[in-house]
Design an enzyme around this catalytic site. Sequence first.
Site, PDB file in Angstrom:
ATOM      1  N   HIS A 141       0.843  -1.192   0.000  1.00 12.14           N
ATOM      2  CA  HIS A 141       0.000   0.000   0.000  1.00 12.14           C
ATOM      3  C   HIS A 141       0.876   1.239   0.000  1.00 12.14           C
ATOM      4  O   HIS A 141       1.956   1.265   0.584  1.00 12.14           O
ATOM      5  CB  HIS A 141      -0.970   0.011   1.178  1.00 12.14           C
ATOM      6  CG  HIS A 141      -0.339   0.076   2.534  1.00 12.14           C
ATOM      7  ND1 HIS A 141       0.087   1.259   3.109  1.00 12.14           N
ATOM      8  CD2 HIS A 141      -0.077  -0.886   3.449  1.00 12.14           C
ATOM      9  CE1 HIS A 141       0.573   1.022   4.312  1.00 12.14           C
ATOM     10  NE2 HIS A 141       0.499  -0.277   4.546  1.00 12.14           N
ATOM     11  N   ASP A 155      -0.199   4.450   0.903  1.00 10.30           N
ATOM     12  CA  ASP A 155      -0.550   5.503   1.855  1.00 10.30           C
ATOM     13  C   ASP A 155       0.128   5.273   3.194  1.00 10.30           C
ATOM     14  O   ASP A 155       0.558   4.161   3.518  1.00 10.30           O
ATOM     15  CB  ASP A 155      -2.067   5.602   2.026  1.00 10.30           C
ATOM     16  CG  ASP A 155      -2.694   4.320   2.564  1.00 10.30           C
ATOM     17  OD1 ASP A 155      -2.277   3.228   2.140  1.00 10.30           O
ATOM     18  OD2 ASP A 155      -3.607   4.410   3.409  1.00 10.30           O
ATOM     19  N   GLU A 165       4.153  -6.257   4.051  1.00  9.31           N
ATOM     20  CA  GLU A 165       4.088  -5.527   5.316  1.00  9.31           C
ATOM     21  C   GLU A 165       5.278  -5.904   6.208  1.00  9.31           C
ATOM     22  O   GLU A 165       5.871  -6.985   6.058  1.00  9.31           O
ATOM     23  CB  GLU A 165       2.778  -5.846   6.049  1.00  9.31           C
ATOM     24  CG  GLU A 165       1.532  -5.332   5.360  1.00  9.31           C
ATOM     25  CD  GLU A 165       1.188  -3.892   5.726  1.00  9.31           C
ATOM     26  OE1 GLU A 165       2.035  -3.211   6.358  1.00  9.31           O
ATOM     27  OE2 GLU A 165       0.079  -3.454   5.375  1.00  9.31           O
ATOM     28  N   GLU A 201      -5.071   1.860   2.260  1.00 10.53           N
ATOM     29  CA  GLU A 201      -5.037   0.691   3.133  1.00 10.53           C
ATOM     30  C   GLU A 201      -5.177   1.096   4.589  1.00 10.53           C
ATOM     31  O   GLU A 201      -5.879   0.437   5.360  1.00 10.53           O
ATOM     32  CB  GLU A 201      -3.720  -0.077   2.923  1.00 10.53           C
ATOM     33  CG  GLU A 201      -3.632  -1.408   3.668  1.00 10.53           C
ATOM     34  CD  GLU A 201      -3.051  -1.302   5.087  1.00 10.53           C
ATOM     35  OE1 GLU A 201      -3.082  -2.306   5.819  1.00 10.53           O
ATOM     36  OE2 GLU A 201      -2.565  -0.200   5.461  1.00 10.53           O
ATOM     37  N   GLU A 202      -4.522   2.190   4.954  1.00 15.28           N
ATOM     38  CA  GLU A 202      -4.467   2.585   6.360  1.00 15.28           C
ATOM     39  C   GLU A 202      -5.830   2.979   6.920  1.00 15.28           C
ATOM     40  O   GLU A 202      -6.030   2.969   8.138  1.00 15.28           O
ATOM     41  CB  GLU A 202      -3.481   3.741   6.551  1.00 15.28           C
ATOM     42  CG  GLU A 202      -2.021   3.397   6.288  1.00 15.28           C
ATOM     43  CD  GLU A 202      -1.401   2.523   7.365  1.00 15.28           C
ATOM     44  OE1 GLU A 202      -2.121   2.106   8.291  1.00 15.28           O
ATOM     45  OE2 GLU A 202      -0.192   2.263   7.285  1.00 15.28           O
ATOM     46  N   HIS A 233       4.169   3.755  12.437  1.00 16.34           N
ATOM     47  CA  HIS A 233       3.201   4.674  13.040  1.00 16.34           C
ATOM     48  C   HIS A 233       3.785   5.437  14.224  1.00 16.34           C
ATOM     49  O   HIS A 233       3.047   6.113  14.936  1.00 16.34           O
ATOM     50  CB  HIS A 233       1.926   3.944  13.495  1.00 16.34           C
ATOM     51  CG  HIS A 233       1.170   3.269  12.392  1.00 16.34           C
ATOM     52  ND1 HIS A 233      -0.156   2.899  12.525  1.00 16.34           N
ATOM     53  CD2 HIS A 233       1.520   2.902  11.137  1.00 16.34           C
ATOM     54  CE1 HIS A 233      -0.574   2.320  11.411  1.00 16.34           C
ATOM     55  NE2 HIS A 233       0.432   2.307  10.555  1.00 16.34           N
ATOM     56  N   ASP A 288       6.547   1.024   6.976  1.00 13.63           N
ATOM     57  CA  ASP A 288       5.160   0.666   6.640  1.00 13.63           C
ATOM     58  C   ASP A 288       4.643   1.532   5.502  1.00 13.63           C
ATOM     59  O   ASP A 288       3.959   2.508   5.723  1.00 13.63           O
ATOM     60  CB  ASP A 288       4.302   0.845   7.898  1.00 13.63           C
ATOM     61  CG  ASP A 288       2.871   0.393   7.714  1.00 13.63           C
ATOM     62  OD1 ASP A 288       2.603  -0.354   6.769  1.00 13.63           O
ATOM     63  OD2 ASP A 288       2.021   0.811   8.532  1.00 13.63           O
TER      64      ASP A 288
END
Length: 394
Positions: free
Chosen positions: A76, A78, A168, A140-141, A361, A108
């Site tokens: 992903h 984003d 991931e 995705e997030e 994150h 990520d």
Amino acid sequence: MAATPLAPRSLELAQTLVRMNTVSANSNLELIHFIRDDLLRLGVPCRMTYNPDRTKANLFATLGEGKPAGIILSGHTDTVPWDGQDWSSDPLGADVRDGRLYGRGSADMKSFIAIALSHAKEFLASDAPFAIHFAFSYDEEVGCFGVKELIADMREACIAPLACIVGEPTGMVPAIAHKGVYRYRCCVRGKEAHSSLTPQSVNAVEMAARVVGKLRDMAEEFEREEPRYEGFDVPFSTASVGQFHGGIADNVVPRDAEFRYEFRNLPTADARAMQARVVAHALALEPAMKQVAAAAGFRFETICEIPSFLGSAHDAVTRLAQRLADEPGTTLVAFGTEAGLFKSAGIPTVVCGPGHIAQAHQPDEYVSLEQLARCERFMRGLAATQSLFAHPTL
């Protein structure tokens, strides 16, 4: 396996992608167009699918067109935001120091995308009997929204891959299961009144609280009674309320309330059945509410439904990932991915990529260059693989 240095192009591409601001609230087209143009220079066409306002896109490309089937490398594009986080450097700086690449999305999961892209020439030159598909998604997030469009487009084009590797951050250890993530919003309409006249009102906050209490009861039930799935950090399903809003003043019975909640269900548990229990509990409260105000009641909205993922250590794609990563074991991960959607589409799937979710994150998110070098070896090995299903170690 002896350590090998990271190729300069892989690091350069990872830095380039990290420097692009693709927080989910923003467009990802700068990044997608960069990848598209890089592939077009190699003669590789790309399929694009867009969100409704065409500010975001998925990219699907096949390296080895004409081969009978292929393996998806999925990522992903984003990222989550960094507002309010205490970073020691620019989140978009892509700085390299102390053997680490820092920046939002470095772990990520832009580094996996970058390393896949840096090996495009090797995939095109490979004499493997299968193609490599790049599948890079948006949003995705915030709910795995983009990949659903990508998979639908793939089906429409009659593309039937052999397998999927979702990159991931697993520390390059193949992951064969994760929980689902199902999020909902509950809006409660009551009837306002002066707080001295409560019998003439329907208190939306109190009605909402009764449903929140049901969610708490269910969470305790899961912890107490659900069969354990060993290997997860929390080996049972969970339910939790993340936001609650309601009321305008101390002396006004609130007309409106809203709360948001989620289930993280084991692969062996049914999150939609959990949600049905919540809705049934709320509906049982409505008759008494409507006796006071006909418009009173509950309304539920789905925020996102990300299915759990359950692969197998015996799947050929898992064994392939173990061999390419030089990892004899497998793992389970606590976070959600797009893997469950690919698996639901009938595509054998494994999750395996560089970096660790503990760094994702977070302020000063990073991925080690050693992890990126391991991912490079993985990609080189994939380009040299002659058969997904017949390799002697599979």
